[in-house]
Design a protein around this motif. Structure first.
Motif, mmCIF file in Angstrom:
data_model
loop_
_atom_site.group_PDB
_atom_site.id
_atom_site.type_symbol
_atom_site.label_atom_id
_atom_site.label_comp_id
_atom_site.label_asym_id
_atom_site.label_seq_id
_atom_site.Cartn_x
_atom_site.Cartn_y
_atom_site.Cartn_z
ATOM 1 N N ARG A 1 -15.946 23.630 -0.295
ATOM 2 C CA ARG A 1 -14.655 23.337 -0.913
ATOM 3 C C ARG A 1 -14.336 21.850 -0.740
ATOM 4 N NH1 ARG A 1 -12.992 25.747 3.937
ATOM 5 N NH2 ARG A 1 -11.655 24.361 5.126
ATOM 6 N N ASP A 2 -13.475 21.389 -1.611
ATOM 7 C CA ASP A 2 -13.086 19.982 -1.625
ATOM 8 C C ASP A 2 -11.606 19.874 -1.300
ATOM 9 O OD1 ASP A 2 -12.617 17.309 -2.086
ATOM 10 O OD2 ASP A 2 -12.953 17.418 -4.242
ATOM 11 N N ASP A 3 -11.287 19.588 -0.050
ATOM 12 C CA ASP A 3 -9.889 19.471 0.357
ATOM 13 C C ASP A 3 -9.261 18.164 -0.112
ATOM 14 O OD1 ASP A 3 -9.902 21.943 1.606
ATOM 15 O OD2 ASP A 3 -10.476 21.109 3.551
ATOM 16 N N SER A 4 -10.070 17.125 -0.330
ATOM 17 C CA SER A 4 -9.540 15.806 -0.696
ATOM 18 C C SER A 4 -9.357 15.624 -2.195
ATOM 19 C CB SER A 4 -10.479 14.712 -0.182
ATOM 20 O OG SER A 4 -11.696 14.730 -0.923
ATOM 21 N N GLY A 5 -10.066 16.427 -2.979
ATOM 22 C CA GLY A 5 -10.009 16.257 -4.431
ATOM 23 C C GLY A 5 -10.933 15.158 -4.942
ATOM 24 N N ARG A 6 -11.713 14.556 -4.061
ATOM 25 C CA ARG A 6 -12.596 13.456 -4.455
ATOM 26 C C ARG A 6 -14.052 13.668 -4.022
ATOM 27 N NH1 ARG A 6 -11.201 9.079 -6.444
ATOM 28 N NH2 ARG A 6 -12.446 7.678 -5.168
ATOM 29 N N MET A 7 -14.327 14.748 -3.334
ATOM 30 C CA MET A 7 -15.677 14.958 -2.827
ATOM 31 C C MET A 7 -16.634 15.318 -3.963
ATOM 32 S SD MET A 7 -16.966 17.340 0.328
ATOM 33 C CE MET A 7 -16.947 18.899 -0.530
ATOM 34 N N GLN A 8 -17.757 14.659 -3.999
ATOM 35 C CA GLN A 8 -18.795 14.967 -4.982
ATOM 36 C C GLN A 8 -19.814 15.949 -4.427
ATOM 37 O OE1 GLN A 8 -20.006 10.878 -5.491
ATOM 38 N NE2 GLN A 8 -18.954 10.751 -7.466
ATOM 39 N N ALA A 9 -20.062 15.839 -3.127
ATOM 40 C CA ALA A 9 -21.060 16.706 -2.486
ATOM 41 C C ALA A 9 -20.819 16.719 -0.986
ATOM 42 C CB ALA A 9 -22.473 16.226 -2.791
ATOM 43 N N LEU A 10 -21.396 17.708 -0.343
ATOM 44 C CA LEU A 10 -21.396 17.825 1.108
ATOM 45 C C LEU A 10 -22.852 17.855 1.537
ATOM 46 C CD1 LEU A 10 -19.613 18.325 3.662
ATOM 47 C CD2 LEU A 10 -20.012 20.760 3.287
ATOM 48 N N GLU A 11 -23.193 17.013 2.488
ATOM 49 C CA GLU A 11 -24.574 16.974 2.976
ATOM 50 C C GLU A 11 -24.600 17.471 4.411
ATOM 51 O OE1 GLU A 11 -27.836 13.529 3.605
ATOM 52 O OE2 GLU A 11 -26.932 13.680 1.613
ATOM 53 N N LEU A 12 -25.432 18.478 4.659
ATOM 54 C CA LEU A 12 -25.552 19.060 5.998
ATOM 55 C C LEU A 12 -26.914 18.736 6.579
ATOM 56 C CD1 LEU A 12 -23.745 21.211 4.211
ATOM 57 C CD2 LEU A 12 -23.807 22.411 6.368
ATOM 58 N N GLU A 13 -26.898 18.290 7.835
ATOM 59 C CA GLU A 13 -28.132 18.017 8.573
ATOM 60 C C GLU A 13 -28.194 18.956 9.770
ATOM 61 O OE1 GLU A 13 -28.302 13.880 9.637
ATOM 62 O OE2 GLU A 13 -27.979 13.220 7.581
ATOM 63 N N HIS A 14 -29.402 19.196 10.241
ATOM 64 C CA HIS A 14 -29.594 20.035 11.432
ATOM 65 C C HIS A 14 -30.961 19.738 12.016
ATOM 66 C CE1 HIS A 14 -32.523 23.234 10.164
ATOM 67 N NE2 HIS A 14 -32.324 22.599 9.037
ATOM 68 N N TYR A 15 -31.187 20.239 13.236
ATOM 69 C CA TYR A 15 -32.500 20.140 13.869
ATOM 70 C C TYR A 15 -33.199 21.488 13.723
ATOM 71 C CZ TYR A 15 -31.150 15.739 16.017
ATOM 72 O OH TYR A 15 -30.750 14.441 16.226
ATOM 73 N N PRO A 16 -34.261 21.558 12.903
ATOM 74 C CA PRO A 16 -34.974 22.829 12.733
ATOM 75 C C PRO A 16 -35.422 23.383 14.083
ATOM 76 C CG PRO A 16 -35.711 21.213 11.133
ATOM 77 C CD PRO A 16 -34.833 20.478 12.111
ATOM 78 N N GLY A 17 -35.325 24.656 14.205
ATOM 79 C CA GLY A 17 -35.693 25.322 15.455
ATOM 80 C C GLY A 17 -34.480 25.458 16.358
ATOM 81 N N MET A 18 -33.845 24.360 16.683
ATOM 82 C CA MET A 18 -32.663 24.395 17.540
ATOM 83 C C MET A 18 -31.527 25.166 16.857
ATOM 84 S SD MET A 18 -30.375 21.295 19.095
ATOM 85 C CE MET A 18 -29.168 21.152 17.773
ATOM 86 N N THR A 19 -31.303 24.892 15.592
ATOM 87 C CA THR A 19 -30.212 25.536 14.868
ATOM 88 C C THR A 19 -30.444 27.040 14.774
ATOM 89 O OG1 THR A 19 -29.871 23.505 13.622
ATOM 90 C CG2 THR A 19 -28.909 25.512 12.711
ATOM 91 N N GLU A 20 -31.639 27.446 14.402
ATOM 92 C CA GLU A 20 -31.951 28.872 14.286
ATOM 93 C C GLU A 20 -31.778 29.579 15.633
ATOM 94 O OE1 GLU A 20 -34.281 26.805 11.018
ATOM 95 O OE2 GLU A 20 -33.761 26.380 13.096
ATOM 96 N N ARG A 21 -32.242 28.944 16.709
ATOM 97 C CA ARG A 21 -32.104 29.560 18.039
ATOM 98 C C ARG A 21 -30.636 29.712 18.433
ATOM 99 N NH1 ARG A 21 -36.519 26.299 18.991
ATOM 100 N NH2 ARG A 21 -35.241 24.684 19.972
ATOM 101 N N ALA A 22 -29.833 28.699 18.146
ATOM 102 C CA ALA A 22 -28.408 28.756 18.493
ATOM 103 C C ALA A 22 -27.699 29.864 17.713
ATOM 104 C CB ALA A 22 -27.751 27.407 18.229
ATOM 105 N N ILE A 23 -27.996 29.981 16.436
ATOM 106 C CA ILE A 23 -27.367 31.021 15.620
ATOM 107 C C ILE A 23 -27.870 32.400 16.047
ATOM 108 C CG2 ILE A 23 -27.113 31.952 13.282
ATOM 109 C CD1 ILE A 23 -27.208 29.015 12.284
ATOM 110 N N ALA A 24 -29.149 32.519 16.326
ATOM 111 C CA ALA A 24 -29.708 33.802 16.765
ATOM 112 C C ALA A 24 -29.056 34.256 18.071
ATOM 113 C CB ALA A 24 -31.221 33.700 16.926
ATOM 114 N N LYS A 25 -28.800 33.330 18.960
ATOM 115 C CA LYS A 25 -28.179 33.677 20.251
ATOM 116 C C LYS A 25 -26.794 34.280 20.035
ATOM 117 C CE LYS A 25 -26.856 31.765 24.702
ATOM 118 N NZ LYS A 25 -26.744 30.577 25.534
#
Length: 145
Positions: A36-60
């Motif tokens: 969602r765009d709360d500001s009314g000006r966002m063109q995109a949202l870019e998400l970064e993560h560390y593969p492996g670490m993110t999956e383990r954290a969510i799995a936990k």
């Protein structure tokens, strides 16, 4: 239980087809979050993560939900990469014997994903980029768990 951290889009209807089958669940709860765009000006949202670490954290945290609410099944999908406004960004599905457990577990997972899952978000607008800061309201939502 299935955890997926992916850049590719997902089809929520296809994901829930057959979810919880054969588990003797009496309730299935699903939630799909959209960019969602709360500001009314966002063109995109870019998400970064560390593969492996993110999956383990969510799995936990998903394992905690499975145990705490005696879930029959659990699904968490979270996307990364460049996403535009309106695109599905995440999905949670829970299957439990009773609806209260399925709803509570889904809310628990969504609150966790919003505030603690290891993703870094950057808003892209015509003015440039800006890292998204954590919100106090998201942290406050965790206090009930």
């Amino acid at each position: 239980m299935r955890i997926a951290v992916q850049s590719a889009p997902f089809d929520a209807a296809a994901e829930i087809a057959g979810f919880g089958a054969g588990t003797n669940a009496g309730a299935l709860v699903t939630f799909t979050g959209l960019v969602r765009d709360d500001s009314g000006r966002m063109q995109a949202l870019e998400l970064e993560h560390y593969p492996g670490m993110t999956e383990r954290a969510i799995a936990k945290i998903a394992e905690e939900a499975m145990t705490r609410w005696s879930l029959a099944d659990c699904l968490v999908i979270h996307r990364f990469g460049r996403l535009t406004v309106g695109e599905p960004i995440m999905m949670v599905a829970t299957a439990a014997r009773h609806r209260a457990a399925a709803f509570e577990a889904a809310e628990f997972l969504m609150d966790y994903l919003k505030s603690r899952a290891p993703f870094w978000k950057k808003e892209i607008s015509p003015d440039g980029t800006c890292w998204v800061a954590a919100k106090a309201s998201d942290e406050d939502a965790l206090t009930r768990w």
